[in-house]
Design an enzyme around this catalytic site. Sequence first.
Site, PDB file in Angstrom:
ATOM      1  N   TYR A   3      25.700 -13.772 -57.352  1.00 11.07           N
ATOM      2  CA  TYR A   3      25.341 -12.538 -57.306  1.00 11.07           C
ATOM      3  C   TYR A   3      26.384 -11.342 -56.873  1.00 11.07           C
ATOM      4  O   TYR A   3      26.106 -10.250 -56.691  1.00 11.07           O
ATOM      5  CB  TYR A   3      24.269 -12.430 -56.162  1.00 11.07           C
ATOM      6  CG  TYR A   3      23.035 -13.190 -55.925  1.00 11.07           C
ATOM      7  CD1 TYR A   3      22.339 -13.342 -57.351  1.00 11.07           C
ATOM      8  CD2 TYR A   3      22.661 -13.744 -55.018  1.00 11.07           C
ATOM      9  CE1 TYR A   3      21.148 -14.120 -57.161  1.00 11.07           C
ATOM     10  CE2 TYR A   3      21.710 -14.636 -54.643  1.00 11.07           C
ATOM     11  CZ  TYR A   3      20.986 -14.887 -55.784  1.00 11.07           C
ATOM     12  OH  TYR A   3      19.858 -15.352 -55.844  1.00 11.07           O
ATOM     13  N   ARG A  52      26.305 -17.467 -53.376  1.00 10.28           N
ATOM     14  CA  ARG A  52      25.838 -16.219 -53.502  1.00 10.28           C
ATOM     15  C   ARG A  52      26.917 -15.307 -54.133  1.00 10.28           C
ATOM     16  O   ARG A  52      26.704 -14.528 -54.799  1.00 10.28           O
ATOM     17  CB  ARG A  52      25.501 -15.609 -52.320  1.00 10.28           C
ATOM     18  CG  ARG A  52      24.010 -16.075 -51.712  1.00 10.28           C
ATOM     19  CD  ARG A  52      23.300 -15.822 -50.518  1.00 10.28           C
ATOM     20  NE  ARG A  52      22.715 -14.606 -50.996  1.00 10.28           N
ATOM     21  CZ  ARG A  52      22.921 -13.051 -50.724  1.00 10.28           C
ATOM     22  NH1 ARG A  52      24.084 -12.979 -49.834  1.00 10.28           N
ATOM     23  NH2 ARG A  52      22.379 -12.090 -51.077  1.00 10.28           N
ATOM     24  N   CYS A  76      36.874 -26.623 -58.973  1.00  5.06           N
ATOM     25  CA  CYS A  76      37.631 -26.282 -60.015  1.00  5.06           C
ATOM     26  C   CYS A  76      36.763 -25.352 -60.812  1.00  5.06           C
ATOM     27  O   CYS A  76      36.385 -25.775 -61.981  1.00  5.06           O
ATOM     28  CB  CYS A  76      38.097 -27.595 -60.862  1.00  5.06           C
ATOM     29  SG  CYS A  76      39.229 -28.421 -59.709  1.00  5.06           S
ATOM     30  N   GLU A  77      36.775 -24.253 -60.623  1.00  8.54           N
ATOM     31  CA  GLU A  77      36.123 -23.136 -61.257  1.00  8.54           C
ATOM     32  C   GLU A  77      36.959 -21.590 -60.814  1.00  8.54           C
ATOM     33  O   GLU A  77      36.957 -21.643 -59.647  1.00  8.54           O
ATOM     34  CB  GLU A  77      34.701 -22.863 -60.868  1.00  8.54           C
ATOM     35  CG  GLU A  77      33.636 -23.958 -61.354  1.00  8.54           C
ATOM     36  CD  GLU A  77      33.420 -23.957 -62.599  1.00  8.54           C
ATOM     37  OE1 GLU A  77      33.642 -22.860 -63.334  1.00  8.54           O
ATOM     38  OE2 GLU A  77      32.891 -25.098 -63.217  1.00  8.54           O
ATOM     39  N   GLY A  95      11.701  -9.200 -49.837  1.00  5.18           N
ATOM     40  CA  GLY A  95      12.595  -8.709 -50.156  1.00  5.18           C
ATOM     41  C   GLY A  95      13.166  -7.380 -49.376  1.00  5.18           C
ATOM     42  O   GLY A  95      13.976  -6.450 -49.407  1.00  5.18           O
ATOM     43  N   PRO A 142       8.326 -12.638 -46.522  1.00  7.74           N
ATOM     44  CA  PRO A 142       9.819 -12.534 -46.571  1.00  7.74           C
ATOM     45  C   PRO A 142      10.613 -13.995 -46.354  1.00  7.74           C
ATOM     46  O   PRO A 142       9.896 -14.692 -45.853  1.00  7.74           O
ATOM     47  CB  PRO A 142      10.025 -11.601 -45.314  1.00  7.74           C
ATOM     48  CG  PRO A 142       9.070 -11.554 -44.436  1.00  7.74           C
ATOM     49  CD  PRO A 142       7.636 -11.929 -45.375  1.00  7.74           C
ATOM     50  N   GLY A 143      11.566 -13.941 -46.910  1.00  9.83           N
ATOM     51  CA  GLY A 143      12.467 -14.966 -46.607  1.00  9.83           C
ATOM     52  C   GLY A 143      13.654 -14.906 -46.040  1.00  9.83           C
ATOM     53  O   GLY A 143      14.039 -14.942 -44.982  1.00  9.83           O
ATOM     54  N   ARG A 144      14.714 -14.059 -46.746  1.00  9.41           N
ATOM     55  CA  ARG A 144      15.897 -13.844 -46.410  1.00  9.41           C
ATOM     56  C   ARG A 144      16.039 -12.893 -45.327  1.00  9.41           C
ATOM     57  O   ARG A 144      16.945 -13.279 -44.263  1.00  9.41           O
ATOM     58  CB  ARG A 144      16.656 -12.787 -47.639  1.00  9.41           C
ATOM     59  CG  ARG A 144      18.108 -12.855 -47.591  1.00  9.41           C
ATOM     60  CD  ARG A 144      18.842 -12.448 -48.569  1.00  9.41           C
ATOM     61  NE  ARG A 144      20.324 -12.231 -48.348  1.00  9.41           N
ATOM     62  CZ  ARG A 144      20.666 -11.501 -47.865  1.00  9.41           C
ATOM     63  NH1 ARG A 144      20.330 -10.350 -47.924  1.00  9.41           N
ATOM     64  NH2 ARG A 144      22.077 -11.401 -47.470  1.00  9.41           N
TER      65      ARG A 144
END
Length: 866
Positions: free
Chosen positions: A788, A784, A815-816, A709, A746-748
Amino acid sequence: MISAAADSRWVVLKFGGTSVSRRHRWENIGRLMSARQNEGLQVLTVVSALSGVTDALKAMAAQHGDAAAMAAGAEALIERHRGFALELGLASEFLNPRVDALRRLVSDVRAASGAFAWQAELLAQGELWSSTIGARFLASLGLDLQWLDARDYLTSREQAIQTDWSRYLSAICDPRPSVAIRDDLRARGSLFITQGFIARQPQGDTVLLGRGGSDTSASYFGALLGADRVEIWTDVPGMFSANPRLVPDARLLRQLDYDEAQEIATTGAKVLHPRAIAPVREVRVPLWIKDTERPDFPGTEISAESAAGAPSVKAISMRNGITLVSMESIGMWQQVGFLADVFGIFKRHGLSVDLIGSAETNVTVSLDPSDNLLDAGTLEALCSDLAQVCRVKVIAPCAAVTLVGRGMRGMMHRLSELLAEVGARRVHLVSQSSNNLNLTFVIDAADADGVVPSLHALLVRARLTGAEGDPVFGPAWRELEGLRPAPQPSWWHGVRPALLDHAGAGTPTYVYADSVIRARAQGLLDLGAVDRRYYAIKANPHPRILRRLAALGFGMECVSSGELAHIRQSLPELPLDQILFTPNFAARAEYQQALELGVHVTVDNLALLDDWAELWDGREILLRFDLGRGLGHHDKVKTGGEKSKFGIGLADLEQAVASARRAGAIIVGLHAHLGSGIFDVGHWKSVYSDLAALAERFPALRFVDIGGGLGVPHEPGEPALDLGELDAALAEVKAMYPRYQLWIEPGRYLVAEAGVLLARVNQTKRKSGAQFLGIDAGMHTLLRPALYEAWHEIVNLSRLDEPAAGRWQVVGPICESGDILGRDRLLPASAEGDVVLIANAGAYGASMASNYNLRGLVREVYDDSI
Ligand code: ADP
Ligand code: ASP
Ligand code: MG
C-alpha cells in the site's frame, strides 16, 4: 557649542505591511509610540504600505502601455484605502491629494514607456498612502505627531555599478548621524511618522530602496538620528532558525551579532531586508525584531555582542529565482585577463554576481533577482557577449539553500552527508563564504521542496533537544503559535528496556501492548450511538487479542472458514450471535458451514441468492451494499466504488429485494464498508444514513452495520480521529432512524498502534551517495509498505537519543526490489546488531506475514505488562 537638543535620545519603530493593515494594529502602534515616549525617547515611526499594495502598484506598472487597465488598478487601490480610512473611523476627504497624485501618475506621459523614474514614483504611493492614513488615525487617538516626507531626509548615492533599474528601484543611501536634523526634529516635537521604502536622488527624483526596503529605511533613520535602537515590528516574533511558515519546528533566535544576522538576511530570511544591517552596524545601533501582535515577547536582538555558545548551524535559508550562468572555457582558461574579461561583461550589463564556483575548465556564477533585473533581454544580451569568450549555459530556475552559523568550515567534513541529504538532487554549485559564516548549495528549484525542513531537522532540531535556557535558541514557532503540539512520545518510548529484552529473545518480533489495545477499545465502548462492536480479526487474529477484546464485550467479524474456526477455537464461549461472517467470493461450502453453525452471514453477490437458493430458505442474513464510492489511504484499501469487487450495486436494490424474497432469505441487516484509514466523521454519517434510507425496502431489518475503516494517525503528531465528533455525528442519524441498531466492525483501529515490529540490523551499505540499512524484517514480515506504500515510523531503538546522521533506505533481506520498509528516513549512524523499531505495526503485520524466501514466520509477543 552642544545644542540642548543634541542629547535627545531616539528610537525608530518600523511597522511592515501586515502590521499597518488592520485597525487594532494601528492601536498597537499608537500604544507603542506612547510607551516609548514615556521612556523619555523621541520616536520616529517608519511604515510600509498596506500589505499587497506594493504588489498591486507593481502590477499596474507592468501594464504601463494599457491606460484603461492601469486606471482600473488605481481606482481599486483608491477604494481599498478609502475603505480602510472608514474602518479607522476617518472621513476620507483628507485622502483627496493622494487620490489626485495616483490618478496623475496613471495619465503621466512617462507611463507609456514605463520609465523606471515613473515606476519609482508610482510604487512610492503605497507608503505615502499608509503613512497619511496612519498619521490621521493616530492624531484621532490623541497623539501629537508630525508626518514627515522620508525623501526630505534620505538621499540616494551613485553606486559603483549603476543601471537605471538600480538607480530608481534598488537605490542605496549613506546617512550620516546628523545633529542638525536631530535638533530640528526635537524642536518640532517628539513623535513622528514617515514612509519606508522611499528616498530621493540628489537631483530630486523619487527612488525606491528595493522590495522589502522599509526595514532599510528604518536603519537609515536609526543611523541618521543616532538612535538608541531600531525596532522592526512584523508578523513573526523575531528571526527564526528557518522560515517558520515552512518549518514549524524553527526556533526563535534570541540574540545574533550583526555578521550572523547579515548572513541570515542575505540568504533569504525575508523578515529583515539584507541592506538593513550595514547602516546600524556602522554606528553600533542595536536592532530588534518584534511581533506587533505580541509586543511583550522579547523577540530577536541584533547587536555587536556575540552570544556565547559552540559553533553551530543557526539558520537555514533559501532563496528562489536564482539564475546560474555556467561558463566553459574554450582553450583560453589560463590566459591572463580571461576572468577579468568575463566579469567585465557582467559589469557591462549591470549584473551583480553573487556566488562563484570554479572547476578546472568551468566557472559558474549565480545571479540573485533581488540584486538584478533578470529579464530575458538582459540575459540574452549577456549570453551573446559571453559567447565570444566561452561556452555559456544558463541554468534556471534554481534555489540557493544556505546554512548559516559560526564555524561553517567545520561543517565541511559533513559535506558528503549533507549532500546525501539533498540526495538524488543535482547540486550545481557549492560555495563556502570566506568569513566562515555560510555554506550554500544551489539546486534545481523543482527539487527544492522539503530541503529546508529536512536540513533543519538534521542540523538544528536534532541538535537541540532539551536546549532549555539556551542563550541563542528560543522556543519553536510551533509552541509559540500553539500549533499542534510537538508530538507526544509514543508509548514505546517509555518501555524501551522491555522492548530491547523482547528483541533479545529473537527478531523479527511483533510486540503487542495490552494497555494500548484496552485504551482503543474503551474509546469505541464510549460511543453511545453504537449498539454492537465487532472486531475484524483479519487485522490481527492473535488469540490473546481476541480474548482481550471479547472480554471487553466485542463480538468478532471474520471472512473465511479458517478465521471462523480460529474464533471458535480461541473463544469457545463466545455466543454465535456475536460472530459475523462477511466473506467475499468464498466457496458455497463456507457459507453453508457458517449458516449451519448459526452465525450472522453477509451476502454481497445477488447471484448467490438465485443460484444457491437451497441455502437461504428461512435464514436471517445481511446484505452488503456498495454505496458507489470508496475512501481510504490507498487505492488498494478502498472497498467501495464501481471497480470494487465488494458489495451489491445500489442500482440492483430492487433486484436484491426480489432475489431475497424468492430465496426465502430474511434480510435483518444491511452492511457497507467503503475503505480504511478514514478520518472524516462525515463519511460514517453518510454511510449510516445512506444504508438506513434503504431500510424501508426490508421490513424485517433490525440493524445497520457501517463497517470499519476508522483512521489511525500514522505520523507522530498527526491528530487522532475525534471520537466525540464521530459519536455526535452518528447520534444525529440514529435520532432519525431509532428503530435500527447500529453496528460497527473496526479492525485496524483497535490494534495498529498497539503493535511494534522489532528487527535487527543485518548490514549497512553505501552506494552512490545512498545509505542502506538492511534489517532482518522485510516484506515477508510487514507487507504494508510494499503493498500500500504505507508509511511507518522507523527508529533505531538501540540509539534512540542519538542525532540523525543522514537519510537511510531501510530495506529487508528478501530478493525483491520492492522489499523496502522505509525510504529516506532520518536515522543515526547505525551498525550491525542494532535493534530497529517499526511503529504502528499491530494491524495487517503478522496477519499478512509469509514464509517467502523460506525465511520463516515472524515471532509474536503479547505483553500484559505494557
Ligand atoms: P513585513 O511586512 O513586516 O516587512 P515580511 O513579510 O517582509 O514582513 O517578513 C516577515 C516574514 O518573513 C515572516 O512572516 C516569515 O514568513 C518570513 N521569514 C522568512 N524567513 C524567516 C526567518 N528565518 N525568520 C522569521 N521569519 C522569516
Ligand atoms: N512596501 C514595500 C514592499 O512591499 C517595502 C516594504 O514593505 O518593506 O516591497
Ligand atoms: Mg519586509
